[in-house]
Design an enzyme around this catalytic site. Structure first.
Site, PDB file in Angstrom:
ATOM      1  N   HIS A  55     -13.152  -4.927 -11.851  1.00  0.00           N
ATOM      2  CA  HIS A  55     -12.683  -4.163 -10.692  1.00  0.00           C
ATOM      3  C   HIS A  55     -12.998  -2.697 -10.945  1.00  0.00           C
ATOM      4  CE1 HIS A  55     -10.116  -2.991  -7.321  1.00  0.00           C
ATOM      5  NE2 HIS A  55      -9.814  -1.959  -8.079  1.00  0.00           N
ATOM      6  N   ASP A  57       0.010  -8.764  -0.359  1.00  0.00           N
ATOM      7  CA  ASP A  57      -0.775  -7.526  -0.489  1.00  0.00           C
ATOM      8  C   ASP A  57      -1.368  -7.106   0.852  1.00  0.00           C
ATOM      9  OD1 ASP A  57      -2.091  -5.386  -2.047  1.00  0.00           O
ATOM     10  OD2 ASP A  57      -3.904  -6.404  -1.393  1.00  0.00           O
ATOM     11  N   SER A 115      -1.150  -4.248  -6.440  1.00  0.00           N
ATOM     12  CA  SER A 115      -2.161  -4.663  -5.468  1.00  0.00           C
ATOM     13  C   SER A 115      -3.432  -5.164  -6.165  1.00  0.00           C
ATOM     14  CB  SER A 115      -2.472  -3.460  -4.561  1.00  0.00           C
ATOM     15  OG  SER A 115      -3.597  -3.696  -3.777  1.00  0.00           O
ATOM     16  N   LYS A 129      -4.312  -9.625  -7.191  1.00  0.00           N
ATOM     17  CA  LYS A 129      -5.485 -10.330  -6.645  1.00  0.00           C
ATOM     18  C   LYS A 129      -6.343 -10.898  -7.770  1.00  0.00           C
ATOM     19  CE  LYS A 129      -6.078  -6.746  -3.983  1.00  0.00           C
ATOM     20  NZ  LYS A 129      -6.286  -5.697  -3.016  1.00  0.00           N
TER      21      LYS A 129
HETATM   22  N1  URA Z   1      -7.736  -1.456  -4.373  1.00  0.00           N
HETATM   23  C1  URA Z   1      -6.762  -2.345  -4.062  1.00  0.00           C
HETATM   24  O1  URA Z   1      -7.023  -3.516  -3.891  1.00  0.00           O
HETATM   25  N2  URA Z   1      -5.506  -1.886  -3.950  1.00  0.00           N
HETATM   26  C2  URA Z   1      -5.179  -0.605  -4.153  1.00  0.00           C
HETATM   27  O2  URA Z   1      -4.019  -0.271  -4.061  1.00  0.00           O
HETATM   28  C3  URA Z   1      -6.200   0.309  -4.475  1.00  0.00           C
HETATM   29  C4  URA Z   1      -7.480  -0.151  -4.578  1.00  0.00           C
END
Ligand code: URA
Length: 471
Positions: free
Chosen positions: A107, A186, A208, A212
């Site tokens: 990420h 989320d 968040s 995921k």
């Molecule tokens: N990306 C996400 O999925 N959530 C966030 O809060 C910030 C970036």
């Protein structure tokens, strides 16, 4: 080979509240507790997230709780519980046993010209990893991997869980959008954070992002946490703080999680904009990639190979990633991934062939304009934030969720940091359609380039400032 997908039910692994506690607590009580700076218990966080998911919490209550969390913060244990409960609000993917140590993802907190995923996912697949990369769309001035891939005719970012397993089985990687059933809490909270100015809260960002990744049931995760003028976090210290929270939350879910802190001042590579970045990614997969992009791909990939146990140290991991990119194995994976995600086989083959005319497949902007250096000297700085903001306004990004982007809009740097340039030499090629750049935007763009009169050229500096690896 056929695999069953086992999706854990939202309630699996959760604490049984019992009717007593549930009857005793109300959402306003929870909001008051956080508002007054108290710590929420596991059961209280669970109750709140369940109410968000079941749509029984009113929007004003969700907004109030988000603001209370924003203002009062959360302790590390609360962040862990928030992340876990968000993850359990929807489906949690499950993989065949033989993949257990190999399922990885990365990420990034968002960059300019950040096309790392397009190279990294197939490179990892070529190293035997399974990469169910769930990516996002552009946010503010930063680009989104899904928008980039959608500039390839036929590329379908929407795949069901069953299709994802099939693609991982046959290819090893896919790059897809979030499914409806993954972390529904989320979806609700993210939209409300936008509407309540609570986006930049460390506990909420951590919950968040990591919830995921947790729902992907990863074995290992690497986070590219950026700092600098074109990043969400401007200085190394605040990026370090976010990175540590993310790493702790990932490891808390049982995912081996590491992070790289990388500088985001200029652009990554030379191209910014959706089709242009696809072209630069394909060139990288053909062995012609820029050094800064390759540095990030090798570092992040090397960390993942180490965390899965496929290699014993980072330098060996980096070398394996470099070898599959230079040797073409990663390009073959990218071609197979495009086909598996809906691109016609002749199109995928043509994009991956040695002498492609990219613009016979990808859309080229109707207009291009070259900007000229205003003095002789050495390029000292190129402001990636200015470039990103201007091309965003010219249509490469969106100002509201759901709006289309113009894939052909973007910018190509024709010079690099430390290079000597002559007055009048072209330094930027702007690709645009409607709207055309205004005079003011051209003045802005010219301010992005700093050339000084020093005689000495400079070496490129490393983008990666620090690496955090799990123990
Ligand atoms: N990306 C996400 O999925 N959530 C966030 O809060 C910030 C970036």
């Amino acid at each position: 080979m056929f695999f069953n997908i086992i999706l854990a039910s939202p309630a699996s692994g959760s604490v049984d509240l019992g009717w007593n506690l549930a009857a005793m607590l109300s959402i306003p009580d929870l909001i008051k507790k956080k508002r007054d700076g108290e710590k929420l218990s596991d059961e209280e966080i669970k109750l709140f997230i369940e109410a968000v998911t079941a749509n029984t919490a009113q929007p004003c209550q969700i907004g109030a709780m988000l603001m209370a969390i924003y203002l009062r913060g959360m302790e590390s244990a609360e962040i862990q519980t928030l992340t876990r409960e968000m993850m359990l609000s929807g489906d949690v993917m499950s993989w065949p046993n033989e993949w257990k140590k190999l399922v990885v993802d990365k990420h990034s907190t968002g960059g300019v010209g950040d096309k790392v995923s397009l190279v990294l996912a197939p490179a990892l697949a070529a190293c035997r990893c399974k990469v169910p990369m769930i990516s996002g769309r552009g946010l503010a001035h930063t680009g989104g991997t899904l928008d980039k891939l959608e500039s390839i005719p036929g590329f379908n970012i929407q795949q069901t869980s069953e299709q994802i397993v099939g693609i991982l089985d046959s290819v090893g990687c896919c790059i897809v959008g979030q499914t409806e059933r993954l972390v529904p809490a989320d979806r609700v909270m993210y939209a409300m954070r936008d509407a309540t100015s609570t986006v930049d809260s460390l506990p909420l960002i951590t919950g968040s992002i990591i919830s995921k990744k947790g729902a992907e049931s990863l074995s290992a995760l690497v986070l590219d946490v950026k700092f600098g003028r074109a990043a969400l976090y401007k200085d190394l210290q605040s990026a370090r703080e976010l990175a540590q929270l993310l790493v702790d939350a990932g490891n808390g879910l049982g995912i081996r999680t590491g992070a790289a802190l990388s500088q985001m001042e200029c652009t990554i590579g030379r191209c910014v904009g959706n089709s242009l970045e696809v072209i630069e990614s394909l060139e990288t997969l053909k062995g012609n990639g820029p050094d800064d992009l390759m540095e990030l791909v090798e570092t992040l990939g090397g960390m993942l190979l180490m965390m899965t146990g496929l290699v014993s140290d980072l330098s060996e991991g980096k070398k394996q990633i470099s070898d599959v990119v230079i040797g073409g194995a990663a390009l073959s994976k990218f071609q197979a991934m495009m086909q598996a995600q809906g691109v016609a086989s002749e199109t995928a083959a043509s994009l991956c062939s040695a002498h492609t005319d990219y613009y016979s497949i990808l859309r080229k902007s109707e207009h291009q304009m070259e900007l000229k250096a205003s003095a002789d000297g050495v390029v000292q700085d190129i402001d990636g934030l200015i470039l990103a903001q201007v091309i965003h306004k010219l249509g490469a990004g969106r100002s509201k969720a759901g709006m289309p982007v113009n894939h052909s809009v973007g910018a190509e740097l024709l010079v690099s940091l430390g290079q000597r340039v002559k007055k009048g030499a072209s330094w930027l090629r702007l690709h645009y359609e409607d709207p055309a750049p205004s005079q003011d935007q051209i003045v802005q763009l010219q301010k992005a380039l700093t050339v000084d009169h020093s005689e000495t050229t400079q070496q490129r500096q490393s983008l990666v400032a620090e690496v955090l690896l799990p123990q």
